[in-house]
Design a protein around this motif. Sequence first.
Motif, short mmCIF file in Angstrom:
data_model
loop_
_atom_site.label_atom_id
_atom_site.label_comp_id
_atom_site.label_asym_id
_atom_site.label_seq_id
_atom_site.Cartn_x
_atom_site.Cartn_y
_atom_site.Cartn_z
N PHE A 4 46.44 70.63 28.48
CA PHE A 4 46.86 70.95 29.84
C PHE A 4 48.25 70.41 30.20
CE2 PHE A 4 42.40 71.87 29.97
CZ PHE A 4 42.29 72.91 30.88
N LEU A 5 48.90 69.75 29.26
CA LEU A 5 50.25 69.25 29.53
C LEU A 5 51.29 70.37 29.53
CD1 LEU A 5 50.72 65.85 27.66
CD2 LEU A 5 51.38 66.35 30.01
N GLN A 6 51.14 71.33 28.63
CA GLN A 6 52.14 72.39 28.49
C GLN A 6 52.09 73.34 29.69
OE1 GLN A 6 54.35 72.32 26.12
NE2 GLN A 6 55.40 74.21 26.67
N ASP A 7 53.16 73.41 30.44
CA ASP A 7 53.27 74.31 31.61
C ASP A 7 52.12 74.10 32.60
OD1 ASP A 7 55.54 75.40 30.42
OD2 ASP A 7 54.40 76.99 29.45
N ARG A 8 51.73 72.83 32.75
CA ARG A 8 50.67 72.45 33.71
C ARG A 8 49.38 73.25 33.50
NH1 ARG A 8 53.75 71.35 39.51
NH2 ARG A 8 55.23 69.81 38.72
N GLY A 9 49.06 73.52 32.26
CA GLY A 9 47.83 74.22 31.92
C GLY A 9 47.95 75.73 31.85
N GLU A 10 49.11 76.27 32.24
CA GLU A 10 49.29 77.71 32.22
C GLU A 10 49.31 78.26 30.79
OE1 GLU A 10 49.67 80.31 34.69
OE2 GLU A 10 48.52 78.70 35.65
N PHE A 11 49.92 77.52 29.87
CA PHE A 11 50.02 77.98 28.48
C PHE A 11 48.64 78.15 27.88
CE2 PHE A 11 50.57 77.20 23.90
CZ PHE A 11 51.56 78.13 23.59
#
Length: 292
Positions: free
Chosen positions: A59-66
């Motif tokens: 969930f770190l990458q793009d605030r979980g969007e990725f």
Amino acid sequence: CYDGGAPSPAIPVYNYKCGFCFHTAKTSFVLPLEEAKRGLAMLKEAGMEKINFSGGEPFLQDRGEFVGKLVQFCKQELELPSVSIVSNGSLIRKLWFEKYGEYLDILAISCDSFDEDVNVLIGRRQGKKNHVENLHKLRQWCREYAVAFKINSVINRFNVEEDMNEQIKALNPVRWKVFQCLLIEGENSGEDALREAEKFVISDEDFDRFLDRHKDVSCLVPESNQKMRDSYLILDEYMRFLNCRNGRKEPSKSILDVGVEAAIKFSGFDEKMFLKRGGKYVWSKADMKLDW
């Protein structure tokens, strides 16, 4: 043909510093979204039925969007029977569940202790946030958004004497995966490792005592070092299979370059051990008889 294990792509970014972690962030590389989708489609074509996104912290990458977009792609476009995530839970927001919860079968939250002082010793804490309180909040969100809830615990020197019966039964996960702390050369052991996990290691006898103390927990699924080491198909951030047979992670060529069939030959995957450890189970929430 595909061997039947569930590939677990790693997203190698972190916000916790768990001392025994065996997939450490040696690179900050993250595959472009469309390339990740191409690789996932190749795995589906090769026979993949289940995918598990782990890290690092997904969930770190793009605030979980990725990871959310990949979860949606796997369920909606690839129509995989099971899509799951392993997370420490610290960055998950209710808005994520509202947007992507319907596409996620299982959310596994890592929790090694119900004593916050022990979590601090292990490294499973960030700032002042209480890991156990957050675990209960995520449990409730999983109920609200019909996502099967799972707990992963790594048993080590700091929690091996703990009695977790009451807390696990109260949380009532669909599965409680209990891992024996594992050393992997170059990851959490050895000269070039980013972690030193030797101080966390327990004996097989210690692990068996912990399992015996929790034998009445019906959802418990134990994984000793022997069961764990070669029974997973793990893909790194470049979509290379990681072979752990020699006690360290040796990457294959990327499936994006050579295809799944060629790359999987170097995965070291032990299908018999995968089945022996209970790797095949009811893993689609559509087939689970759960009281949300």
